[in-house]
Design a protein around this motif. Structure first.
Motif, PDB file in Angstrom:
ATOM      1  N   SER A 155       2.109 -17.102  -6.342  1.00 33.13           N
ATOM      2  CA  SER A 155       1.509 -16.542  -5.128  1.00 33.13           C
ATOM      3  C   SER A 155       1.906 -15.075  -4.947  1.00 33.13           C
ATOM      4  N   ASP A 156       3.190 -14.753  -5.220  1.00 34.62           N
ATOM      5  CA  ASP A 156       3.627 -13.357  -5.119  1.00 34.62           C
ATOM      6  C   ASP A 156       2.905 -12.481  -6.139  1.00 34.62           C
ATOM      7  N   LEU A 157       2.693 -13.011  -7.346  1.00 34.36           N
ATOM      8  CA  LEU A 157       1.995 -12.252  -8.380  1.00 34.36           C
ATOM      9  C   LEU A 157       0.554 -11.979  -7.979  1.00 34.36           C
ATOM     10  N   GLU A 158      -0.106 -12.947  -7.389  1.00 32.93           N
ATOM     11  CA  GLU A 158      -1.485 -12.742  -6.932  1.00 32.93           C
ATOM     12  C   GLU A 158      -1.554 -11.684  -5.839  1.00 32.93           C
ATOM     13  N   LYS A 159      -0.598 -11.731  -4.888  1.00 35.78           N
ATOM     14  CA  LYS A 159      -0.603 -10.744  -3.814  1.00 35.78           C
ATOM     15  C   LYS A 159      -0.369  -9.335  -4.354  1.00 35.78           C
ATOM     16  N   THR A 160       0.576  -9.221  -5.275  1.00 34.64           N
ATOM     17  CA  THR A 160       0.886  -7.893  -5.819  1.00 34.64           C
ATOM     18  C   THR A 160      -0.249  -7.379  -6.697  1.00 34.64           C
ATOM     19  N   GLY A 161      -0.831  -8.256  -7.508  1.00 33.74           N
ATOM     20  CA  GLY A 161      -1.903  -7.833  -8.399  1.00 33.74           C
ATOM     21  C   GLY A 161      -3.171  -7.446  -7.665  1.00 33.74           C
ATOM     22  N   SER A 162      -3.409  -8.068  -6.519  1.00 33.54           N
ATOM     23  CA  SER A 162      -4.634  -7.745  -5.755  1.00 33.54           C
ATOM     24  C   SER A 162      -4.579  -6.351  -5.140  1.00 33.54           C
ATOM     25  N   THR A 163      -3.382  -5.793  -5.013  1.00 39.02           N
ATOM     26  CA  THR A 163      -3.259  -4.450  -4.423  1.00 39.02           C
ATOM     27  C   THR A 163      -3.461  -3.330  -5.436  1.00 39.02           C
ATOM     28  N   ILE A 164      -3.485  -3.658  -6.741  1.00 40.55           N
ATOM     29  CA  ILE A 164      -3.678  -2.637  -7.777  1.00 40.55           C
ATOM     30  C   ILE A 164      -5.163  -2.377  -7.946  1.00 40.55           C
ATOM     31  N   CYS A 165      -5.541  -1.122  -7.857  1.00 38.83           N
ATOM     32  CA  CYS A 165      -6.952  -0.763  -8.010  1.00 38.83           C
ATOM     33  C   CYS A 165      -7.350  -0.880  -9.473  1.00 38.83           C
ATOM     34  N   PRO A 166      -8.528  -1.422  -9.755  1.00 42.81           N
ATOM     35  CA  PRO A 166      -8.958  -1.502 -11.155  1.00 42.81           C
ATOM     36  C   PRO A 166      -9.228  -0.122 -11.734  1.00 42.81           C
ATOM     37  N   GLN A 209       0.808  -1.213   0.000  1.00 43.57           N
ATOM     38  CA  GLN A 209       0.000   0.000   0.000  1.00 43.57           C
ATOM     39  C   GLN A 209       0.844   1.267   0.000  1.00 43.57           C
ATOM     40  N   ASP A 210       2.138   1.114   0.417  1.00 43.37           N
ATOM     41  CA  ASP A 210       3.013   2.277   0.458  1.00 43.37           C
ATOM     42  C   ASP A 210       3.636   2.591  -0.899  1.00 43.37           C
ATOM     43  N   GLN A 211       3.393   1.749  -1.907  1.00 43.70           N
ATOM     44  CA  GLN A 211       3.988   1.936  -3.227  1.00 43.70           C
ATOM     45  C   GLN A 211       2.984   2.604  -4.164  1.00 43.70           C
ATOM     46  N   ASN A 212       3.530   3.270  -5.153  1.00 41.20           N
ATOM     47  CA  ASN A 212       2.694   3.914  -6.159  1.00 41.20           C
ATOM     48  C   ASN A 212       2.178   2.876  -7.148  1.00 41.20           C
ATOM     49  N   PRO A 213       1.024   3.149  -7.798  1.00 38.90           N
ATOM     50  CA  PRO A 213       0.511   2.196  -8.801  1.00 38.90           C
ATOM     51  C   PRO A 213       1.492   1.907  -9.932  1.00 38.90           C
ATOM     52  N   PRO A 214       2.252   2.876 -10.449  1.00 35.34           N
ATOM     53  CA  PRO A 214       3.234   2.521 -11.492  1.00 35.34           C
ATOM     54  C   PRO A 214       4.288   1.535 -11.006  1.00 35.34           C
ATOM     55  N   ASP A 215       4.727   1.691  -9.739  1.00 39.22           N
ATOM     56  CA  ASP A 215       5.714   0.753  -9.201  1.00 39.22           C
ATOM     57  C   ASP A 215       5.119  -0.640  -9.049  1.00 39.22           C
ATOM     58  N   LEU A 216       3.856  -0.712  -8.621  1.00 41.27           N
ATOM     59  CA  LEU A 216       3.206  -2.017  -8.490  1.00 41.27           C
ATOM     60  C   LEU A 216       3.044  -2.701  -9.846  1.00 41.27           C
TER      61      LEU A 216
END
Length: 353
Positions: free
Chosen positions: A111-122, A10-17
């Motif tokens: 699993s890491d990809l799912e965790k990271t992708g779930s934090t990106i807002c649609p 949550q502390d990262q910007n959407p472009p970084d995610l």
């Protein structure tokens, strides 16, 4: 790029995610490709051993007899010792361990990809155009080609509008009195004087002009069958007829017809709308309208009317004067229909360009 499970997304910007997700996808694709490569290497090793056995068996069939086959089979069975079987089994166990390790790595990356992708807002679509990118087949819709054509048309319209602005800014034939388009230093006197002249003053001016231009072959009369607007009818020495509608001393409407035509209807009413049946007088009507704009002078309306009538008088030689430029009487079966605003010299439409 290795994903840290303790990292706070949550502390990262959407472009970084998004960049982190792309790196994880690349890593996942590399791991899957490595698994298929290891599988192909293990299968090829087993295949080589099997092929070797089949080759040896076929050679033994061709070179020896039935007794030789039995002897070779006995020797082959004797050659396969316990140590070779253990080596074969160890190889299979190593392949399975490698595959298990690779699959665990793939599962961890996924699993890491799912965790990271779930934090990106649609991304919320702003319009229906955003849904065009979701169509996998471009041939199913013609929206793309229509948008491209509309984009080109808009750019062309913008370019032509800029050219029109540059041309109109240089044109001095303006009918507006707004200071935005006309310098206040040029405007002298009452600009609305031409519209608010009394009918008696207009009649007096037209009567004086009719006496002046009578010797020049012009018969001018004025009437008011339509109310306060004056209708001036001009007959030019058996060449043409002109009807001019005045609002005050400002020219509002011009029509030109042949000498054998009339501006009256069957019930003896004034006809100001119908065009001439001759092409030459239709051309002259267009030129007369342009001349009314050229001679428009609201500060000195009486001078504008005199100059306009003097310009019309130049058509007295419509069928007798040649073109001033080419020297011909006819071009495209038409006489010189244009008269210069300054010299009143005759020109064809093509020659005056």
């Amino acid at each position: 790029m290795i994903c840290d499970p303790n990292m706070n997304f949550q502390d990262q910007n959407p472009p970084d995610l998004i960049a982190q997700c792309i790196n994880l996808v690349q890593k996942l694709r590399h791991g899957v490709g490595q698994v298929f490569k290891e599988l192909s290497d293990g299968i090829s090793d087993c295949g080589e051993e099997t092929e070797k056995e089949e080759t040896d068996s076929s050679n033994s069939k061709n070179e020896s007899s039935k007794e030789t086959k039995i002897a070779s089979q006995i020797q082959k069975d004797a050659a396969v010792s316990g140590g070779e079987k253990e080596e074969y089994q160890d190889k299979h166990r190593a392949i399975l361990r490698t595959l298990k390790k690779s699959l665990e790595t793939i599962s961890h990356d996924f699993s890491d990809l799912e965790k990271t992708g779930s934090t990106i807002c649609p991304v919320q679509p702003f319009s229906n155009i955003d849904n065009l990118s979701l169509d996998p087949v471009d041939k199913n819709t013609v929206m793309h080609s229509q948008l491209l054509q509309a984009y080109k048309w808009t750019n062309k319209m913008h370019e032509l509008a800029n050219q029109a602005v540059s041309v109109l800014s240089q044109n001095s034939l303006k009918r507006t009195n707004s200071p935005k388009f006309t310098s206040s230093k040029i405007l002298k006197g009452n600009m609305h004087a031409a519209c608010y002249v009394t009918p008696a003053s207009v009649d007096q001016l037209i009567v004086s002009l009719s006496q002046t231009y009578k010797d020049m072959g012009m018969d001018i009369t004025i009437s008011r069958p339509l109310g306060s607007s004056g209708i001036v009818q001009i007959e030019l020495r058996r060449v043409l007829r002109v009807i001019v509608i005045l609002r005050g001393l400002m020219i509002e409407w011009v029509k030109v017809k042949g000498i054998d035509e009339t501006f009256e209807t069957d019930d003896r009413q004034i006809d100001i709308w119908s065009n001439s049946r001759y092409q030459v007088f239709q051309k002259i009507t267009d030129h007369a309208v342009a001349a009314s704009l050229h001679y428009y002078a609201p500060a000195k309306p009486d001078l504008a009317i005199k100059s306009y009538l003097l310009w019309l008088q130049g058509y007295v030689s419509l069928f007798s004067a040649p073109c001033h430029k080419c020297g011909k009487y006819l071009q495209n079966n038409l006489p010189p229909t244009w008269r210069d605003f300054r010299s009143r010299e005759p020109f064809h439409d093509v020659c005056r360009m």
